[in-house]
Motif scaffolding. Structure first.
Motif, PDB file in Angstrom:
ATOM      1  N   ILE A 197       0.817  -1.215   0.000  1.00 27.72           N
ATOM      2  CA  ILE A 197       0.000   0.000   0.000  1.00 27.72           C
ATOM      3  C   ILE A 197       0.851   1.265   0.000  1.00 27.72           C
ATOM      4  CG2 ILE A 197      -1.625   1.355   1.398  1.00 27.72           C
ATOM      5  CD1 ILE A 197      -2.949  -1.331   2.160  1.00 27.72           C
ATOM      6  N   GLU A 198       1.948   1.279   0.751  1.00 29.14           N
ATOM      7  CA  GLU A 198       2.774   2.485   0.835  1.00 29.14           C
ATOM      8  C   GLU A 198       4.084   2.340   0.060  1.00 29.14           C
ATOM      9  OE1 GLU A 198       2.325   5.371   3.897  1.00 29.14           O
ATOM     10  OE2 GLU A 198       1.834   3.772   5.318  1.00 29.14           O
ATOM     11  N   THR A 199       4.074   1.463  -0.941  1.00 29.14           N
ATOM     12  CA  THR A 199       5.215   1.357  -1.854  1.00 29.14           C
ATOM     13  C   THR A 199       4.886   2.114  -3.138  1.00 29.14           C
ATOM     14  OG1 THR A 199       4.418  -0.654  -2.947  1.00 29.14           O
ATOM     15  CG2 THR A 199       5.701  -0.939  -0.906  1.00 29.14           C
ATOM     16  N   ASP A 200       5.803   2.063  -4.101  1.00 27.96           N
ATOM     17  CA  ASP A 200       5.594   2.780  -5.362  1.00 27.96           C
ATOM     18  C   ASP A 200       4.325   2.317  -6.065  1.00 27.96           C
ATOM     19  OD1 ASP A 200       7.840   4.286  -4.971  1.00 27.96           O
ATOM     20  OD2 ASP A 200       9.129   3.116  -6.322  1.00 27.96           O
ATOM     21  N   ILE A 201       4.080   0.996  -6.083  1.00 29.68           N
ATOM     22  CA  ILE A 201       2.888   0.506  -6.780  1.00 29.68           C
ATOM     23  C   ILE A 201       1.615   0.959  -6.073  1.00 29.68           C
ATOM     24  CG2 ILE A 201       2.847  -1.748  -5.611  1.00 29.68           C
ATOM     25  CD1 ILE A 201       1.856  -2.929  -8.265  1.00 29.68           C
ATOM     26  N   GLY A 202       1.649   0.964  -4.740  1.00 30.00           N
ATOM     27  CA  GLY A 202       0.492   1.430  -3.992  1.00 30.00           C
ATOM     28  C   GLY A 202       0.211   2.899  -4.239  1.00 30.00           C
ATOM     29  N   ARG A 203       1.259   3.704  -4.256  1.00 26.71           N
ATOM     30  CA  ARG A 203       1.070   5.132  -4.516  1.00 26.71           C
ATOM     31  C   ARG A 203       0.611   5.385  -5.948  1.00 26.71           C
ATOM     32  NH1 ARG A 203       5.243   5.348  -0.569  1.00 26.71           N
ATOM     33  NH2 ARG A 203       6.878   4.897  -2.099  1.00 26.71           N
ATOM     34  N   GLN A 204       1.079   4.561  -6.869  1.00 30.44           N
ATOM     35  CA  GLN A 204       0.638   4.690  -8.257  1.00 30.44           C
ATOM     36  C   GLN A 204      -0.861   4.398  -8.379  1.00 30.44           C
ATOM     37  OE1 GLN A 204       2.605   1.987 -10.923  1.00 30.44           O
ATOM     38  NE2 GLN A 204       1.548   2.737 -12.727  1.00 30.44           N
ATOM     39  N   ILE A 205      -1.331   3.373  -7.679  1.00 29.91           N
ATOM     40  CA  ILE A 205      -2.753   3.035  -7.704  1.00 29.91           C
ATOM     41  C   ILE A 205      -3.569   4.141  -7.040  1.00 29.91           C
ATOM     42  CG2 ILE A 205      -4.474   1.444  -6.745  1.00 29.91           C
ATOM     43  CD1 ILE A 205      -2.433  -0.822  -7.320  1.00 29.91           C
ATOM     44  N   ARG A 206      -3.068   4.680  -5.949  1.00 27.55           N
ATOM     45  CA  ARG A 206      -3.745   5.798  -5.293  1.00 27.55           C
ATOM     46  C   ARG A 206      -3.919   6.972  -6.245  1.00 27.55           C
ATOM     47  NH1 ARG A 206      -1.208   7.981   0.140  1.00 27.55           N
ATOM     48  NH2 ARG A 206      -2.675   9.687  -0.260  1.00 27.55           N
ATOM     49  N   ARG A 207      -2.852   7.303  -6.967  1.00 27.46           N
ATOM     50  CA  ARG A 207      -2.924   8.421  -7.917  1.00 27.46           C
ATOM     51  C   ARG A 207      -3.958   8.139  -9.005  1.00 27.46           C
ATOM     52  NH1 ARG A 207       2.737   8.455  -7.245  1.00 27.46           N
ATOM     53  NH2 ARG A 207       2.993   7.217  -9.156  1.00 27.46           N
ATOM     54  N   ARG A 208      -4.025   6.897  -9.429  1.00 28.40           N
ATOM     55  CA  ARG A 208      -4.967   6.523 -10.484  1.00 28.40           C
ATOM     56  C   ARG A 208      -6.408   6.721 -10.019  1.00 28.40           C
ATOM     57  NH1 ARG A 208      -4.756   0.546 -13.321  1.00 28.40           N
ATOM     58  NH2 ARG A 208      -6.300   0.913 -14.976  1.00 28.40           N
ATOM     59  N   VAL A 209      -6.696   6.294  -8.796  1.00 30.40           N
ATOM     60  CA  VAL A 209      -8.042   6.473  -8.254  1.00 30.40           C
ATOM     61  C   VAL A 209      -8.351   7.957  -8.087  1.00 30.40           C
ATOM     62  CG1 VAL A 209      -9.530   6.051  -6.259  1.00 30.40           C
ATOM     63  CG2 VAL A 209      -8.023   4.233  -7.094  1.00 30.40           C
ATOM     64  N   ARG A 210      -7.410   8.668  -7.514  1.00 28.33           N
ATOM     65  CA  ARG A 210      -7.626  10.098  -7.295  1.00 28.33           C
ATOM     66  C   ARG A 210      -7.869  10.832  -8.614  1.00 28.33           C
ATOM     67  NH1 ARG A 210      -3.405  14.569  -4.731  1.00 28.33           N
ATOM     68  NH2 ARG A 210      -4.198  16.281  -5.992  1.00 28.33           N
ATOM     69  N   GLU A 211      -7.087  10.527  -9.624  1.00 26.42           N
ATOM     70  CA  GLU A 211      -7.234  11.228 -10.906  1.00 26.42           C
ATOM     71  C   GLU A 211      -8.585  10.951 -11.548  1.00 26.42           C
ATOM     72  OE1 GLU A 211      -3.799   9.905 -13.010  1.00 26.42           O
ATOM     73  OE2 GLU A 211      -2.428  11.199 -11.885  1.00 26.42           O
ATOM     74  N   HIS A 212      -9.118   9.756 -11.314  1.00 24.62           N
ATOM     75  CA  HIS A 212     -10.437   9.472 -11.897  1.00 24.62           C
ATOM     76  C   HIS A 212     -11.529  10.283 -11.200  1.00 24.62           C
ATOM     77  CE1 HIS A 212     -13.668   7.426 -13.952  1.00 24.62           C
ATOM     78  NE2 HIS A 212     -14.285   7.336 -12.785  1.00 24.62           N
ATOM     79  N   PHE A 213     -11.480  10.366  -9.877  1.00 21.90           N
ATOM     80  CA  PHE A 213     -12.545  11.035  -9.147  1.00 21.90           C
ATOM     81  C   PHE A 213     -12.283  12.518  -8.905  1.00 21.90           C
ATOM     82  CE2 PHE A 213     -13.101   6.530  -8.018  1.00 21.90           C
ATOM     83  CZ  PHE A 213     -14.432   6.388  -8.386  1.00 21.90           C
ATOM     84  N   TYR A 214     -11.071  12.947  -9.199  1.00 23.04           N
ATOM     85  CA  TYR A 214     -10.728  14.363  -9.030  1.00 23.04           C
ATOM     86  C   TYR A 214      -9.846  14.811 -10.190  1.00 23.04           C
ATOM     87  CZ  TYR A 214      -8.234  18.465  -7.153  1.00 23.04           C
ATOM     88  OH  TYR A 214      -7.664  19.704  -6.975  1.00 23.04           O
ATOM     89  N   PRO A 215     -10.443  15.185 -11.334  1.00 25.46           N
ATOM     90  CA  PRO A 215      -9.645  15.721 -12.440  1.00 25.46           C
ATOM     91  C   PRO A 215      -9.024  17.060 -12.022  1.00 25.46           C
ATOM     92  CG  PRO A 215     -11.829  15.032 -13.189  1.00 25.46           C
ATOM     93  CD  PRO A 215     -11.867  15.044 -11.693  1.00 25.46           C
ATOM     94  N   ASP A 216      -7.736  17.072 -11.861  1.00 25.48           N
ATOM     95  CA  ASP A 216      -7.041  18.269 -11.385  1.00 25.48           C
ATOM     96  C   ASP A 216      -6.822  19.222 -12.551  1.00 25.48           C
ATOM     97  OD1 ASP A 216      -5.718  20.097  -9.865  1.00 25.48           O
ATOM     98  OD2 ASP A 216      -3.976  18.830  -9.418  1.00 25.48           O
ATOM     99  N   ARG A 217      -7.934  19.695 -13.108  1.00 32.10           N
ATOM    100  CA  ARG A 217      -7.914  20.573 -14.278  1.00 32.10           C
ATOM    101  C   ARG A 217      -8.782  21.788 -13.990  1.00 32.10           C
ATOM    102  NH1 ARG A 217      -6.706  18.596 -19.349  1.00 32.10           N
ATOM    103  NH2 ARG A 217      -8.297  20.024 -20.170  1.00 32.10           N
ATOM    104  N   LEU A 218      -8.327  22.947 -14.445  1.00 32.06           N
ATOM    105  CA  LEU A 218      -9.032  24.180 -14.141  1.00 32.06           C
ATOM    106  C   LEU A 218     -10.438  24.198 -14.724  1.00 32.06           C
ATOM    107  CD1 LEU A 218      -8.978  26.926 -12.794  1.00 32.06           C
ATOM    108  CD2 LEU A 218      -7.901  27.856 -14.855  1.00 32.06           C
ATOM    109  N   ASP A 219     -10.614  23.676 -15.941  1.00 29.16           N
ATOM    110  CA  ASP A 219     -11.954  23.715 -16.534  1.00 29.16           C
ATOM    111  C   ASP A 219     -12.953  22.931 -15.693  1.00 29.16           C
ATOM    112  OD1 ASP A 219     -10.795  21.255 -17.221  1.00 29.16           O
ATOM    113  OD2 ASP A 219     -11.766  21.171 -19.187  1.00 29.16           O
ATOM    114  N   TRP A 220     -12.532  21.759 -15.214  1.00 28.02           N
ATOM    115  CA  TRP A 220     -13.414  20.931 -14.387  1.00 28.02           C
ATOM    116  C   TRP A 220     -13.734  21.640 -13.074  1.00 28.02           C
ATOM    117  CZ3 TRP A 220     -13.231  18.155  -9.710  1.00 28.02           C
ATOM    118  CH2 TRP A 220     -14.207  17.153  -9.562  1.00 28.02           C
ATOM    119  N   LYS A 221     -12.742  22.247 -12.454  1.00 31.80           N
ATOM    120  CA  LYS A 221     -12.951  22.935 -11.181  1.00 31.80           C
ATOM    121  C   LYS A 221     -13.901  24.120 -11.341  1.00 31.80           C
ATOM    122  CE  LYS A 221      -8.293  21.740  -9.587  1.00 31.80           C
ATOM    123  NZ  LYS A 221      -6.971  22.279  -9.197  1.00 31.80           N
ATOM    124  N   GLU A 222     -13.752  24.858 -12.423  1.00 30.28           N
ATOM    125  CA  GLU A 222     -14.669  25.968 -12.693  1.00 30.28           C
ATOM    126  C   GLU A 222     -16.104  25.458 -12.814  1.00 30.28           C
ATOM    127  OE1 GLU A 222     -13.406  29.329 -15.494  1.00 30.28           O
ATOM    128  OE2 GLU A 222     -12.141  27.642 -16.106  1.00 30.28           O
TER     129      GLU A 222
END
Length: 369
Positions: A325-350
């Motif tokens: 969970i707290e290794t590189d693969i775990g952090r990579q999976i975390r980022r993948r989940v986060r990016e799906h549910f939180y598009p870190d893009r200005l247009d989406w945030k607006e």
């Protein structure tokens, strides 16, 4: 012409982590003259940091009409809901409340999921399937049972995944896409490491909500309007106001009277969500009946197949490779989940804040009425 004010708000109110969001919430509540009360979680976040659900009340303590803004029912979706709550505070929404009205802000209802970028609670439950009556027979989802090993595979690639996808494809072709969506996401109560698992009993987060509601006497109010922020379903950036089946057509009509014709309902076939078991609205319906109006403000992100792959990886990690969970693969999976549910893009945030401001305005107008 670009709206500089909403761009500035989008840049300021969205957070990088749960801990960043929590700090901002406390700061904004204090600046608004309120007090943030912590409901500590028994779970811990990355780095063994403490977690909590934080709550703030604004307005008349004896208010007959109360609005409730909820963030992070599904943890990783909390970036959106937290930003919307901060935007309401920064916009001095509390100053527009009148006598007999109040607003309750519930920040990070599922702090474990928010901190770890997971949709589920510390028990591995989908909180929005956990509000069933566990003293009664639980809903059955036989189609999920058939596909359980396909939704969360023992490997993330290779022959195991290929076989799972072939079985899913065959199910879709035989039964149709709607049946597949119901099988996967309507809720299931047998597979503890599976997706959309409603639990074997009430979760810590559910009990936290029940404590918050009791502490603030919500059950005695004449009108309670709840907006529960979610992400991941529907067109990119669009905020759909979804009613739940448990409130029926009467609940839909109450919501439509406040928020207009964009409100959707599974009873009418207009919602992008299927009929779900154990939603948060089941709790509000039991508590308040026709004295409440509940809507899920659901913002679209990316494709459902993208979300399915991200959730498979997350559940695989915690079911079969917890040491990673707290290794590189775990952090990579975390980022993948986060990016799906939180598009870190200005247009989406607006888009999130524009729609949220509209909904919050309609909500407060309903409290005035």
């Amino acid at each position: 012409m670009m709206n500089d004010a909403i761009v500035d708000a989008a840049n300021r109110h969205f957070s990088a982590t749960y801990f960043d969001a929590r700090r901002k919430f406390h700061d904004h509540v204090a600046k608004a003259g309120g007090e943030a009360v912590a409901y500590p979680s028994s779970a811990q976040g990355p780095g063994e940091k403490d977690l909590s659900t934080d709550v703030a009340w604004f307005g008349d303590r004896r208010a007959s009409s109360v609005g409730v803004l909820v963030s992070a029912t599904h943890g990783a979706e909390g970036y959106c809901g937290s930003a919307a709550q901060l935007d309401w505070l920064a916009g001095k929404g509390h100053e527009r409340l009148e006598s007999g009205q109040a607003m309750l802000l519930i920040h990070a209802l599922n702090p474990y999921g928010f901190a770890w970028d997971r949709r589920v609670t510390q028990e591995g439950c989908d909180l929005n399937r956990n509000f069933v009556d566990f003293s009664a027979p639980l809903p059955h989802n036989d189609a999920y049972d058939l596909l359980a090993d396909c939704f969360v595979t023992r490997e993330l690639d290779g022959p195991v995944v290929e076989a799972a996808e072939a079985k899913i494809k065959a199910f879709r072709e035989e039964h149709g896409e709607l049946a597949f969506r119901k099988a996967r996401s309507s809720g299931q109560y047998r597979h503890a490491t599976g997706v959309f698992f409603g639990g074997f009993g009430p979760t810590v987060a559910r009990r936290t909500l029940e404590r918050i509601v009791a502490d603030h006497g919500i059950g005695a109010r004449e009108l309670v309007v709840i907006v529960d922020y979610h992400t991941g379903l529907g067109p990119y950036g669009y905020g759909e106001l979804q009613c739940e089946a448990v409130s029926g057509i009467a609940g839909y009509e109450r919501a439509r009277d406040i928020f207009g014709l964009s409100v959707t309902s599974p009873d009418l076939g207009t919602s992008s969500a299927v009929t779900l078991s154990g939603t948060q609205d089941e709790y509000w319906q039991r508590l308040l009946g026709d004295r409440h109006v509940y809507v899920c403000l659901e913002y679209g992100t990316y494709s459902p197949e993208s979300g399915r792959a991200a959730m498979r990886a997350d559940h695989w990690l915690h079911a079969y490779q917890p040491s990673e969970i707290e290794t590189d693969i775990g952090r990579q999976i975390r980022r993948r989940v986060r990016e799906h549910f939180y598009p870190d893009r200005l247009d989406w945030k607006e888009m999130v804040l524009f729609r949220s401001r509209q909904v919050q305005r309609q909500m407060v107008e309903a409290l005035h009425r």
